[in-house]
Each structure stands twice: as structure tokens, then as C-alpha cells.
Scaffold this active site. Structure first.
Site, PDB file in Angstrom:
ATOM      1  N   SER A  29       5.193   6.562   0.640  1.00  0.00           N
ATOM      2  CA  SER A  29       6.543   6.237   0.138  1.00  0.00           C
ATOM      3  C   SER A  29       7.324   7.513  -0.153  1.00  0.00           C
ATOM      4  O   SER A  29       8.491   7.656   0.222  1.00  0.00           O
ATOM      5  CB  SER A  29       6.441   5.363  -1.120  1.00  0.00           C
ATOM      6  OG  SER A  29       7.661   5.351  -1.828  1.00  0.00           O
ATOM      7  N   HIS A 138      11.569   0.098  -9.754  1.00  0.00           N
ATOM      8  CA  HIS A 138      11.960  -0.873  -8.723  1.00  0.00           C
ATOM      9  C   HIS A 138      11.030  -2.077  -8.695  1.00  0.00           C
ATOM     10  O   HIS A 138      11.421  -3.155  -8.270  1.00  0.00           O
ATOM     11  CB  HIS A 138      12.005  -0.204  -7.337  1.00  0.00           C
ATOM     12  CG  HIS A 138      10.677   0.257  -6.804  1.00  0.00           C
ATOM     13  ND1 HIS A 138       9.966   1.288  -7.357  1.00  0.00           N
ATOM     14  CD2 HIS A 138       9.914  -0.186  -5.767  1.00  0.00           C
ATOM     15  CE1 HIS A 138       8.837   1.468  -6.676  1.00  0.00           C
ATOM     16  NE2 HIS A 138       8.782   0.589  -5.707  1.00  0.00           N
ATOM     17  N   ARG A 139       9.781  -1.904  -9.166  1.00  0.00           N
ATOM     18  CA  ARG A 139       8.832  -3.013  -9.129  1.00  0.00           C
ATOM     19  C   ARG A 139       8.881  -3.842 -10.408  1.00  0.00           C
ATOM     20  O   ARG A 139       8.502  -5.014 -10.415  1.00  0.00           O
ATOM     21  CB  ARG A 139       7.414  -2.498  -8.864  1.00  0.00           C
ATOM     22  CG  ARG A 139       7.325  -1.710  -7.553  1.00  0.00           C
ATOM     23  CD  ARG A 139       6.059  -1.952  -6.794  1.00  0.00           C
ATOM     24  NE  ARG A 139       5.886  -3.352  -6.437  1.00  0.00           N
ATOM     25  CZ  ARG A 139       4.837  -3.817  -5.768  1.00  0.00           C
ATOM     26  NH1 ARG A 139       3.885  -3.014  -5.404  1.00  0.00           N
ATOM     27  NH2 ARG A 139       4.738  -5.103  -5.472  1.00  0.00           N
ATOM     28  N   GLU A 175      -0.745  -4.113 -12.754  1.00  0.00           N
ATOM     29  CA  GLU A 175      -0.330  -4.207 -11.352  1.00  0.00           C
ATOM     30  C   GLU A 175      -1.110  -5.279 -10.592  1.00  0.00           C
ATOM     31  O   GLU A 175      -1.182  -5.268  -9.366  1.00  0.00           O
ATOM     32  CB  GLU A 175      -0.434  -2.836 -10.677  1.00  0.00           C
ATOM     33  CG  GLU A 175       0.296  -1.755 -11.441  1.00  0.00           C
ATOM     34  CD  GLU A 175       1.472  -1.110 -10.710  1.00  0.00           C
ATOM     35  OE1 GLU A 175       1.464  -1.064  -9.478  1.00  0.00           O
ATOM     36  OE2 GLU A 175       2.397  -0.638 -11.402  1.00  0.00           O
ATOM     37  N   ARG A 215      -1.409   3.526 -13.099  1.00  0.00           N
ATOM     38  CA  ARG A 215      -0.564   2.326 -13.113  1.00  0.00           C
ATOM     39  C   ARG A 215      -1.214   1.078 -13.714  1.00  0.00           C
ATOM     40  O   ARG A 215      -0.551   0.063 -13.881  1.00  0.00           O
ATOM     41  CB  ARG A 215      -0.049   2.063 -11.686  1.00  0.00           C
ATOM     42  CG  ARG A 215       0.940   3.145 -11.254  1.00  0.00           C
ATOM     43  CD  ARG A 215       1.238   3.181  -9.764  1.00  0.00           C
ATOM     44  NE  ARG A 215       1.854   1.967  -9.260  1.00  0.00           N
ATOM     45  CZ  ARG A 215       2.463   1.888  -8.066  1.00  0.00           C
ATOM     46  NH1 ARG A 215       2.558   2.939  -7.294  1.00  0.00           N
ATOM     47  NH2 ARG A 215       2.976   0.754  -7.662  1.00  0.00           N
ATOM     48  N   HIS A 251      -3.931   2.305  -6.346  1.00  0.00           N
ATOM     49  CA  HIS A 251      -4.514   1.016  -6.740  1.00  0.00           C
ATOM     50  C   HIS A 251      -5.986   0.996  -6.323  1.00  0.00           C
ATOM     51  O   HIS A 251      -6.373   1.685  -5.375  1.00  0.00           O
ATOM     52  CB  HIS A 251      -3.806  -0.158  -6.035  1.00  0.00           C
ATOM     53  CG  HIS A 251      -2.410  -0.408  -6.509  1.00  0.00           C
ATOM     54  ND1 HIS A 251      -1.356  -0.638  -5.643  1.00  0.00           N
ATOM     55  CD2 HIS A 251      -1.885  -0.478  -7.746  1.00  0.00           C
ATOM     56  CE1 HIS A 251      -0.258  -0.832  -6.337  1.00  0.00           C
ATOM     57  NE2 HIS A 251      -0.539  -0.742  -7.617  1.00  0.00           N
ATOM     58  N   ASN A 364       5.436   2.656   3.789  1.00  0.00           N
ATOM     59  CA  ASN A 364       5.810   2.587   2.380  1.00  0.00           C
ATOM     60  C   ASN A 364       4.572   2.452   1.498  1.00  0.00           C
ATOM     61  O   ASN A 364       4.646   2.067   0.334  1.00  0.00           O
ATOM     62  CB  ASN A 364       6.745   1.395   2.138  1.00  0.00           C
ATOM     63  CG  ASN A 364       8.123   1.842   1.670  1.00  0.00           C
ATOM     64  OD1 ASN A 364       8.290   2.967   1.202  1.00  0.00           O
ATOM     65  ND2 ASN A 364       9.108   0.966   1.777  1.00  0.00           N
ATOM     66  N   CYS A 370      -2.651  -5.104   0.781  1.00  0.00           N
ATOM     67  CA  CYS A 370      -1.548  -5.067  -0.200  1.00  0.00           C
ATOM     68  C   CYS A 370      -0.601  -6.247   0.012  1.00  0.00           C
ATOM     69  O   CYS A 370       0.062  -6.705  -0.905  1.00  0.00           O
ATOM     70  CB  CYS A 370      -0.701  -3.806  -0.033  1.00  0.00           C
ATOM     71  SG  CYS A 370      -1.592  -2.279  -0.232  1.00  0.00           S
TER      72      CYS A 370
HETATM   73  O1  SUG Z   1       3.890  -0.162  -5.425  1.00  0.00           O
HETATM   74  N1  SUG Z   1       5.278   0.721  -2.350  1.00  0.00           N
HETATM   75  C1  SUG Z   1       4.340  -0.066  -3.095  1.00  0.00           C
HETATM   76  C2  SUG Z   1       3.105  -0.290  -2.272  1.00  0.00           C
HETATM   77  C3  SUG Z   1       2.162  -1.252  -2.933  1.00  0.00           C
HETATM   78  C4  SUG Z   1       0.825  -1.287  -2.308  1.00  0.00           C
HETATM   79  N2  SUG Z   1       0.021  -2.273  -2.928  1.00  0.00           N
HETATM   80  C5  SUG Z   1      -1.326  -2.252  -3.014  1.00  0.00           C
HETATM   81  N3  SUG Z   1      -2.036  -1.190  -2.900  1.00  0.00           N
HETATM   82  N4  SUG Z   1      -1.913  -3.366  -3.324  1.00  0.00           N
HETATM   83  C6  SUG Z   1       4.001   0.571  -4.444  1.00  0.00           C
HETATM   84  O2  SUG Z   1       3.816   1.776  -4.506  1.00  0.00           O
HETATM   85  C7  SUG Z   1       7.478   1.672  -1.854  1.00  0.00           C
HETATM   86  C8  SUG Z   1       8.826   1.560  -2.431  1.00  0.00           C
HETATM   87  C9  SUG Z   1      10.090   1.925  -1.815  1.00  0.00           C
HETATM   88  O3  SUG Z   1      10.423   3.098  -1.753  1.00  0.00           O
HETATM   89  O4  SUG Z   1      10.843   0.942  -1.583  1.00  0.00           O
HETATM   90  C10 SUG Z   1       6.559   0.860  -2.744  1.00  0.00           C
HETATM   91  O5  SUG Z   1       6.969   0.356  -3.757  1.00  0.00           O
END
Ligand code: SUG
Length: 446
Positions: A29, A138-139, A175, A215, A251, A364, A370
């Protein structure tokens, strides 16, 4: 013994899928920030993976994307006026905030919730705790919508309990299933639930040595286990090594994977004593030994594991009782990862390997695992959930046509300021709720 299946619910990639580099500690990302994305291709890649599982006979369902750009969040920050005016103003005054409201990150539903099957819980219900996703701005805005979606899909309170997310405090950062593993002789039997957590060092990006954010907190893992009413002897907390996080494995599903009695993990993931205790706990509960495969640093380095997402493969049980590994194509072309997969197959951990191309998501930081939330369900529980999201050949065709009709071919983060994108996304999601028979799910529909 109760017969149960493991349903894979995959997040559909949303119409605003883009690379804004928002996820701290997620190396792809951060590196791909500003790159041109391909929302249509991304959504079709995800759908093709779902179709593959369906064709293999693994129950598969679809989780809808969230409404993005998410105007209610911008309003909460003080932006006012029409939705169109807000987008335009946020694009000029605070593009980073607009990017946060425009991410399609809800597609990685392994982070949507933690799930405990009814075989493990005292009240005999399937428990869900939607993750608060506090660590990344963002999450964090996904939680409320995930509650709504999960309560719509798993509405039958005789079988399901969808909790509120944990309190929105740093000590409770959660998470979801990406940090939660389960070991059981078969899906329907009681098993050991492994709650992995990260040590809580603060994020210090500017001071070497840098640390990426941890996280998943211990407090969150403990709280989820208590609310899910998991018996004392069936829950197991396990700390993930800090070096994993700093190597970009943000993760647990980037360093370990499990299915039924099999656990495949990287040597650096957990400390030795935890592995021994985990084995003992499993043995005490089931009277049997689990099958563990440890991948040595010499065979596949932690850096290679992060680069290939080897551990983010999906390990699934097929209808004939054999296992398949659904691995990212990035592993196929990587000699060390490929050799490890071939070896594990030879050793009988799985009998079949399928390589899938989810490259748009991988850029990303999101691999095959995921993109999916696993929900173990008995036959009765399966029948009690919302059936409109269960993938069939017909639904696959409808969804592919829907993507082709509504999604843009390419997108740059700056396109999030285009009011036409907001309109197109809402039209797409409005049509989707009808296809999936979900009712009015989104705030813009009310
Ligand atoms: O939370 N990427 C996510 C990817 C999640 C992966 N999930 C698992 N491993 N289960 C994160 O880091 C990229 C965001 C962006 O720039 O839009 C992003 O959120």
C-alpha cells in the site's frame, strides 16, 4: 458430531478501488501510492476467485462493498452543503481526508469481524464481533456499516449473535478474523480458537528504527473471546513477534494459515513455547494431535513471505474431504515459495493447488485470504442466513455483468474528487442491493 461447512464470504471490490497509500505498515500500500488502479479488473479478479471456490464445491458468498466516498464522515469533520459541494471542497482543501473516505478497503473482509462457530460457544450460537479497525483512519469508518451488513445477513437471533464492535479505544484496537485462527478435527467439532495479538509499541515513523503499528491489541483479543463465550480450555492467546510487523506482516494471516487440524506457520511468527502449549491444548481437548508445518526462515524468509503472500493462501476442505490450497500467483513464480508449496503438497497437508490472480488487491496489500471471511455453519445455520448473497453460477453471471456495467476501467486517487464517481458508485450499490436482495443497506438510500 455435528456436520458443518465453512462458508467463505468474499468482499466485492468497490467501484472506488484505488491506490492512495493509506495503510501504514502495509508495504505494498505504501509503495504503490498514486499508481493507476483498475476497479473493473479488480472486481472481476475477485469474482473469478469466488467462482473457482464455488466450482470446487466450497460454499461461497458475497459481501457488498461500502458506500464510498463516504460523505457522512466528511460531514462529521465539518464539511457541509450538498454532497457534490462537499466532494469538491474536500478535494481542494483536504485531499488526504477525501482519500480516506474513498478507499475500497472494506473489500478485505477478513478484517470485518471475528467469528466463532456454534461448536465453540457456550450458548450454541455463532458469534460475530465486527472489528473496530481503529489503527487506520480509512478503515475505522468500516465498522458501523459492517455491523449493519452482518446483522442483515445473520439476522436470525435463534442462531446468530452479532455484537457491537469493541469500544473505540487504542487499547481495544481490533482487526478481526485476520488475527484469529481455529484448529479442530473437523469444522463441525469443538476446536481451539487462537487469538493472536501484537505487542503495543506506538507508531514512530520518523525515528529510526521505525516501527509499524501493532494493529491487534491483547485487550481486544481477550474481550472477543469473553463475549463469544468460548470455554476456557478452548481459547488460546498468542503474541505475534514484533519482527513480523516491522517486516510488513501486519496481520497474522500473513504469517500463518489454518484449516481443521492443520496449521502452517512461519518460523518467526510465534515463540516456541506458545507452539508447544497450543499443541497440548489441542491434544487435551480432542485427544488427538494437530498437524503443524513450520516453514523455516532458511526456506522462505519473512521478507519473501511478505512479498509473495504465501501464508495468505486459503486452505480449504473440498467436498470429498481432501484439501486445496488457493495461493496467489505471486507464489507460483517465486522459486522458494513454489518449492515450499510443492513440498507441503507432497507431505500431504493438501492435495490440490490452485493459483489465483488477485493482483489488483495484492498491490494494496490484500491477498486471497484477506478477501474472505470464514464462517463455519451447520446445515440449519446455513439455511437460516440470508440466501441472496450465496454464490451460484447465475449470481456470478449477474455480478460480472453488474461490474462491467458500473465500474470504471481505471482510476487515480485524484478522481475521488469527481462528483460523477460518487453518482456512479451510488447507482452501482443501489443496483447491487437489489441483486443481492439486501434491502436499503446504505445511508444514501435512506
Ligand atoms: O488494512 N490495505 C489493507 C489490506 C488488508 C489485508 N488484510 C488481511 N491481511 N487480512 C490494510 O492494510 C490499503 C489502503 C488504501 O490505500 O486504500 C489497505 O487498507
Amino acid at each position: 458430531m455435528t456436520q458443518a461447512v465453512e462458508l467463505n464470504i468474499d468482499g466485492l471490490v468497490g467501484p472506488t478501488h484505488n491506490y492512495a497509500g493509506l495503510a501504514a505498515g502495509n508495504i505494498p500500500s505504501m509503495l504503490n501510492r498514486g499508481r493507476r488502479s483498475h476497479p473493473r479488473k479488480a472486481a472481476l479478479q475477485g469474482l473469478d476467485k469466488m467462482r473457482l471456490l464455488m466450482e470446487l464445491g466450497v460454499p461461497q458468498a458475497v459481501f457488498p462493498p461500502h458506500e464510498r466516498p463516504y460523505i457522512p464522515f466528511l460531514r462529521a469533520l465539518g464539511f457541509s452543503g450538498s454532497d457534490k459541494a462537499i466532494i469538491a471542497r474536500a478535494g481542494k482543501q483536504n485531499p488526504l481526508m477525501l482519500a480516506n473516505c474513498g478507499s475500497s478497503s472494506a473489500m478485505w473482509v477478513a478484517n470485518a469481524a471475528s467469528v466463532s462457530p456454534s461448536a465453540d460457544t457456550r450458548d450454541g450460537k455463532v458469534h460475530f464481533t465486527p472489528a473496530n479497525l481503529l489503527s487506520e483512519l480509512h478503515r475505522s469508518m468500516e465498522a458501523a456499516t459492517n455491523v449493519r451488513i452482518l446483522r442483515t445477513i445473520f439476522a436470525d437471533t435463534r442462531h446468530f449473535r452479532v455484537h457491537d464492535p469493541l469500544p473505540a479505544a487504542w487499547a481495544m484496537r481490533d482487526e478481526g478474523a485476520a488475527n484469529h485462527l481455529r484448529l479442530a478435527p473437523s469444522h463441525g467439532e469443538s476446536g481451539i480458537e487462537l487469538f493472536t495479538f501484537d505487542s503495543g509499541q506506538p507508531y514512530q515513523p520518523l525515528e529510526p528504527p521505525h516501527h509499524f503499528p501493532a494493529r491487534q491489541s491483547l485487550g481486544a483479543s481477550m474481550a472477543v473471546r469473553h463475549r463469544h463465550e468460548i470455554r476456557e480450555d478452548q481459547a488460546f492467546g498468542i503474541q505475534r513477534a514484533t519482527q513480523c510487523i516491522d517486516a510488513g506482516a501486519f496481520h497474522a494471516d500473513l504469517v500463518a494459515m489454518s484449516n481443521e487440524d492443520v496449521l502452517i506457520y512461519h518460523q518467526q511468527a510465534f515463540d516456541r513455547q506458545s507452539i508447544v502449549l497450543m499443541r497440548k491444548a489441542y491434544r487435551r481437548l480432542t485427544g488427538r494431535y494437530p498437524r503443524f508445518a513450520e516453514i523455516a526462515e532458511d526456506e522462505v524468509s519473512l521478507a519473501d513471505a511478505v512479498q509473495t503472500y504465501l501464508f495468505n493462501s486459503q486452505l480449504v476442505t473440498l467436498p470429498d474431504g481432501t484439501r486445496a490450497l488457493i495461493a496467489p500467483v505471486e507464489c507460483q513464480s517465486h522459486p522458494a515459495a513454489r518449492a515450499q508449496i510443492d513440498l507441503l503438497k507432497q507431505q500431504g497437508y493438501f492435495q490440490r493447488v490452485e493459483y489465483v490472480d488477485v493482483r489488483e488487491s495484492m498491490l494494496n496489500g490484500g491477498g486471497p485470504a484477506c478477501l474472505r471471511l470464514r464462517v463455519v455453519l451447520t446445515r440449519r445455520e446455513f439455511a437460516a442466513m440470508h440466501q441472496g448473497i450465496v454464490l451460484t453460477p447465475r449470481l456470478y453471471r449477474e455480478l460480472a455483468a453488474w461490474v462491467n456495467k458500473h465500474y470504471r476501467e481505471t482510476l487515480l486517487p485524484r478522481d475521488l474528487a469527481d462528483p460523477a464517481l460518487l453518482r456512479e458508485s451510488r447507482q452501482a450499490l443501489d443496483a447491487l442491493t437489489k441483486i443481492l436482495r439486501l434491502g436499503n443497506l446504505y445511508e444514501f438510500q435512506n
